[in-house]
Design a protein around this motif. Structure first.
Motif, PDB file in Angstrom:
ATOM      1  N   LEU A 516      38.421  22.487 -35.397  1.00  0.00           N
ATOM      2  CA  LEU A 516      38.499  21.118 -34.882  1.00  0.00           C
ATOM      3  C   LEU A 516      37.183  20.367 -35.028  1.00  0.00           C
ATOM      4  N   GLY A 517      36.160  21.030 -35.598  1.00  0.00           N
ATOM      5  CA  GLY A 517      34.870  20.380 -35.776  1.00  0.00           C
ATOM      6  C   GLY A 517      34.088  20.209 -34.495  1.00  0.00           C
ATOM      7  N   LEU A 518      34.264  21.136 -33.537  1.00  0.00           N
ATOM      8  CA  LEU A 518      33.603  21.034 -32.236  1.00  0.00           C
ATOM      9  C   LEU A 518      32.422  21.984 -32.146  1.00  0.00           C
ATOM     10  N   MET A 519      31.426  21.576 -31.411  1.00  0.00           N
ATOM     11  CA  MET A 519      30.319  22.457 -31.075  1.00  0.00           C
ATOM     12  C   MET A 519      30.791  23.433 -29.996  1.00  0.00           C
ATOM     13  N   VAL A 520      30.440  24.720 -30.119  1.00  0.00           N
ATOM     14  CA  VAL A 520      30.841  25.739 -29.147  1.00  0.00           C
ATOM     15  C   VAL A 520      29.583  26.321 -28.504  1.00  0.00           C
ATOM     16  N   VAL A 521      29.545  26.308 -27.163  1.00  0.00           N
ATOM     17  CA  VAL A 521      28.395  26.814 -26.410  1.00  0.00           C
ATOM     18  C   VAL A 521      28.873  27.931 -25.484  1.00  0.00           C
ATOM     19  N   ALA A 522      28.191  29.078 -25.519  1.00  0.00           N
ATOM     20  CA  ALA A 522      28.519  30.192 -24.628  1.00  0.00           C
ATOM     21  C   ALA A 522      27.678  30.071 -23.360  1.00  0.00           C
ATOM     22  N   GLU A 523      28.340  30.081 -22.202  1.00  0.00           N
ATOM     23  CA  GLU A 523      27.635  30.014 -20.923  1.00  0.00           C
ATOM     24  C   GLU A 523      27.342  31.417 -20.397  1.00  0.00           C
ATOM     25  N   GLY A 524      26.267  31.538 -19.615  1.00  0.00           N
ATOM     26  CA  GLY A 524      25.994  32.788 -18.912  1.00  0.00           C
ATOM     27  C   GLY A 524      25.549  33.925 -19.809  1.00  0.00           C
ATOM     28  N   VAL A 525      24.804  33.631 -20.867  1.00  0.00           N
ATOM     29  CA  VAL A 525      24.283  34.695 -21.742  1.00  0.00           C
ATOM     30  C   VAL A 525      23.098  35.345 -21.027  1.00  0.00           C
ATOM     31  N   GLU A 526      23.216  36.637 -20.735  1.00  0.00           N
ATOM     32  CA  GLU A 526      22.191  37.302 -19.920  1.00  0.00           C
ATOM     33  C   GLU A 526      21.525  38.472 -20.616  1.00  0.00           C
ATOM     34  N   THR A 527      22.088  38.993 -21.697  1.00  0.00           N
ATOM     35  CA  THR A 527      21.503  40.165 -22.368  1.00  0.00           C
ATOM     36  C   THR A 527      21.438  39.938 -23.874  1.00  0.00           C
ATOM     37  N   GLU A 528      20.518  40.681 -24.528  1.00  0.00           N
ATOM     38  CA  GLU A 528      20.415  40.616 -25.983  1.00  0.00           C
ATOM     39  C   GLU A 528      21.694  41.101 -26.635  1.00  0.00           C
ATOM     40  N   SER A 529      22.331  42.087 -26.002  1.00  0.00           N
ATOM     41  CA  SER A 529      23.573  42.618 -26.558  1.00  0.00           C
ATOM     42  C   SER A 529      24.650  41.535 -26.603  1.00  0.00           C
ATOM     43  N   GLN A 530      24.740  40.724 -25.543  1.00  0.00           N
ATOM     44  CA  GLN A 530      25.708  39.621 -25.528  1.00  0.00           C
ATOM     45  C   GLN A 530      25.360  38.596 -26.605  1.00  0.00           C
ATOM     46  N   ARG A 531      24.069  38.257 -26.727  1.00  0.00           N
ATOM     47  CA  ARG A 531      23.648  37.276 -27.736  1.00  0.00           C
ATOM     48  C   ARG A 531      23.980  37.755 -29.136  1.00  0.00           C
ATOM     49  N   ASP A 532      23.700  39.032 -29.412  1.00  0.00           N
ATOM     50  CA  ASP A 532      23.972  39.571 -30.749  1.00  0.00           C
ATOM     51  C   ASP A 532      25.464  39.535 -31.060  1.00  0.00           C
ATOM     52  N   LYS A 533      26.285  39.958 -30.095  1.00  0.00           N
ATOM     53  CA  LYS A 533      27.728  39.964 -30.333  1.00  0.00           C
ATOM     54  C   LYS A 533      28.251  38.544 -30.546  1.00  0.00           C
ATOM     55  N   LEU A 534      27.781  37.593 -29.721  1.00  0.00           N
ATOM     56  CA  LEU A 534      28.225  36.200 -29.877  1.00  0.00           C
ATOM     57  C   LEU A 534      27.830  35.650 -31.246  1.00  0.00           C
ATOM     58  N   SER A 535      26.626  35.983 -31.688  1.00  0.00           N
ATOM     59  CA  SER A 535      26.173  35.514 -33.005  1.00  0.00           C
ATOM     60  C   SER A 535      27.041  36.083 -34.117  1.00  0.00           C
ATOM     61  N   ARG A 536      27.362  37.380 -34.011  1.00  0.00           N
ATOM     62  CA  ARG A 536      28.191  38.013 -35.036  1.00  0.00           C
ATOM     63  C   ARG A 536      29.608  37.438 -35.039  1.00  0.00           C
TER      64      ARG A 536
END
Length: 572
Positions: A516-536
């Protein structure tokens, strides 16, 4: 009215077939059995209105079947019983009458006479049942009237309750009950209905636990209290009370739903505890629980008591706090997950009370909405957030976008005007502001939400859906509403690195946003593991404690100075 049913017991197949056909043609439901043994087996599961039975049969004959049936505890033990006999032997007829037979016919069967006899017997049974039911209903009404009179005459008030608590030598529990619908029953159907409904409610209460069969204290209209012995384990009692919060009863045959706020407060009979102060605090707690729409039995533990006190203090002090400038803003940065470049920040309102310190927004924001002060707070937040953004832009940070949360109430109370006023006052271009609206607020009124969002977009303001995935109409409004970005709720982010289910949900939201051409933002990122998985998974942006906690404007600017910034937003 359903057709009467008849059990036909006859060992001669051709006669049984003829009997069954005649009875069915006459409109009866017919069960059939070739002998007494099979008839007894059938009576274990069926309850015919009448039994038509041959006397002479192999194994268990008709007389033995009648004898066993009358001696049994089956529901059909006293069903009307008509014999068929080929000989009309006097001895059989006498025995049949002794065992409880109601009538007999001599073979060969005269079907006209048979149908006439059956109609007569079944009509007699129907009249008898109707008479018994009428008498039972009258007796029940009289019992309920006496019980209600007894109940209402035994109700005691506040002085008696205080005395009962003062007389307690062991720890007890005070149970407060506020049946909401009783006042409406009183107004709509009269006081007698209200009393009978109260009796029904208290009868249900006492079925939960025999120890509740005690004096009822009438503290005010539709507010009742009981003092009950303390239990080592309250789980069974609480489960029963929870089921009682929302129950169905019947008044004059009509269904009546009773919703009840229930609070259980432990009382310790010690000198330093004032009985009057304990009761007053408990009543306030019940009032707050009822207004908060408590969806479970409230147990007034020390922690819950402290929260109730705090909530009451918040309500009393909040209007003054707003007027005296005790509220302030902090900023939670939004970043690109890949390189941690800052793209903006979410403005978060905080309250620093001189007496209580920092108070959680989860506590005071609902109070603001309930007190009708949100119309004052939201313009203030917009003004302060854009004043802070003006400072940042003047200091060279011109790519930063500031987001402001709004509530469902704001959608009906001049949000677009407040936004326009704040933008003009501080000279902020509309594209530097983002308005975050929760999914819950949108689905409360889709029409108003759509109109407000379109007006904001027409101004050039960005619109984001907050807490995405927790509502019920996501796909519907994403296709039709003017939305720039969606924020994945922290509920799905907290386990995204270990839960395949959350990974699938997050991946679907990211794919949907991309399509849909929307920006997606993840809330409540607290660990590197979460950041890595979200990026992948393809999520480009996030915010949370992994990067920083919320900051003052000066702290946020220091963070900006230390990092290269970037927009990270699609062009519009």
């Amino acid at each position: 009215m359903s057709a009467a049913s008849i059990l036909c017991v006859e060992d001669e197949p051709s006669l049984r077939r003829d009997l069954v056909e005649e009875l069915q043609d006459a409109g009866y439901v017919v069960y059939e059995a070739p002998d007494g043994r099979q008839a007894l087996e059938l009576l274990q599961t069926q309850q015919p209105d009448l039994v038509l039975c041959d006397v002479t049969m192999p194994d268990i004959n008709g007389l033995e079947l009648l004898k066993r049936l009358r001696a049994s505890e089956l529901p059909s033990a006293q069903v009307p019983f008509v014999f068929l006999t080929a000989h009309g032997q006097k001895s059989d007829l006498i025995k049949g009458r002794e065992f409880g037979a109601d009538d007999y016919l001599v073979k060969p069967v005269d079907f006209d006479l048979l149908l006439s006899l059956l109609r007569s017997r079944l009509q007699s049974v129907a009249r008898a049942r109707s008479r018994v039911q009428t008498e039972l209903a009258a007796a029940q009404q009289q019992i309920e009237k006496l019980l209600s009179q007894s109940l209402m005459s035994s109700l005691s008030g506040r002085p008696a309750l205080l005395a009962a608590l003062q007389e307690a030598r062991e720890p007890v529990d005070l149970l407060l009950l506020r049946p909401t619908e009783l006042q409406y029953l009183d107004a709509a159907r009269g006081a007698e209905h209200q009393q009978r409904s109260l009796h029904s409610f208290l009868a249900s209460l006492r079925r939960i636990d025999a120890a509740l069969d005690t004096r009822v204290f009438d503290l005010s209209p539709y507010l009742y209290a009981l003092v009950i012995p303390r239990r080592p384990n309250r789980e069974k009692l609480l489960r029963g009370l929870d089921a009682l919060r929302d129950q169905q009863t019947r008044i004059d045959g009509a269904p009546v739903r009773l919703r009840t706020t229930i609070l259980l407060a432990p009382y310790e009979p010690v000198p330093e505890v004032s009985v009057g102060a304990f009761l007053d605090e408990t009543l306030v707690a019940l009032h707050l629980a009822r207004r908060e729409g408590a969806d479970e039995v409230v147990v007034l533990t020390p922690k819950a008591t402290e929260r109730m006190r705090l909530l009451r203090h918040v309500e009393e002090m909040l209007p003054q706090a707003i007027a005296q400038g005790e509220l302030f803003l902090q900023y939670e940065p939004k970043l690109q997950l890949r390189d941690r470049r800052i793209i903006g920040a979410e403005a978060l309102v905080r309250w620093h009370s001189p007496t209580l310190g920092i108070i959680s927004p989860g506590l005071f924001i609902p109070v603001i909405e309930r007190l009708g002060l949100i119309g004052t707070l939201t313009p203030w937040v917009l003004d302060r957030a854009l004043a802070g953004l003006r400072t940042l832009r003047d200091r060279g940070h011109r790519e930063i976008v500031v987001a402001v949360n709004v509530s469902g109430s704001d959608l009906k109370n001049g949000l677009v005007h407040a936004v326009t006023t704040a933008l003009d006052r501080h000279g902020i271009p509309p594209q530097a502001l983002e308005i975050e609206i929760t999914e819950t607020a949108i689905i409360q009124d889709l029409s108003d939400a759509a109109q407000v969002m379109r007006s904001l977009r027409d101004l050039g303001v960005h619109v984001a859906i907050d807490d995405f995935g927790t509502g019920h109409a996501s796909l519907t409004y994403l296709r039709t509403f003017p939305v720039d970005s969606i924020k994945i709720d922290r509920l799905f982010v907290q386990s995204v690195d270990v839960s395949s289910v959350d990974q699938a949900i997050v991946s679907s939201v990211i794919a949907l946003g991309s399509a849909l051409g929307l920006m997606v933002v993840a809330e409540g990122v607290e660990t590197e593991s979460q950041r890595d998985k979200l990026s992948r998974l393809g999520c480009l942006h996030g915010q949370g404690y992994l990067f920083t906690r919320s900051l003052s404007l000066d702290q946020f600017e220091e963070m900006l100075k230390g990092r290269e910034t970037g927009n990270g937003r699609r062009e519009t």
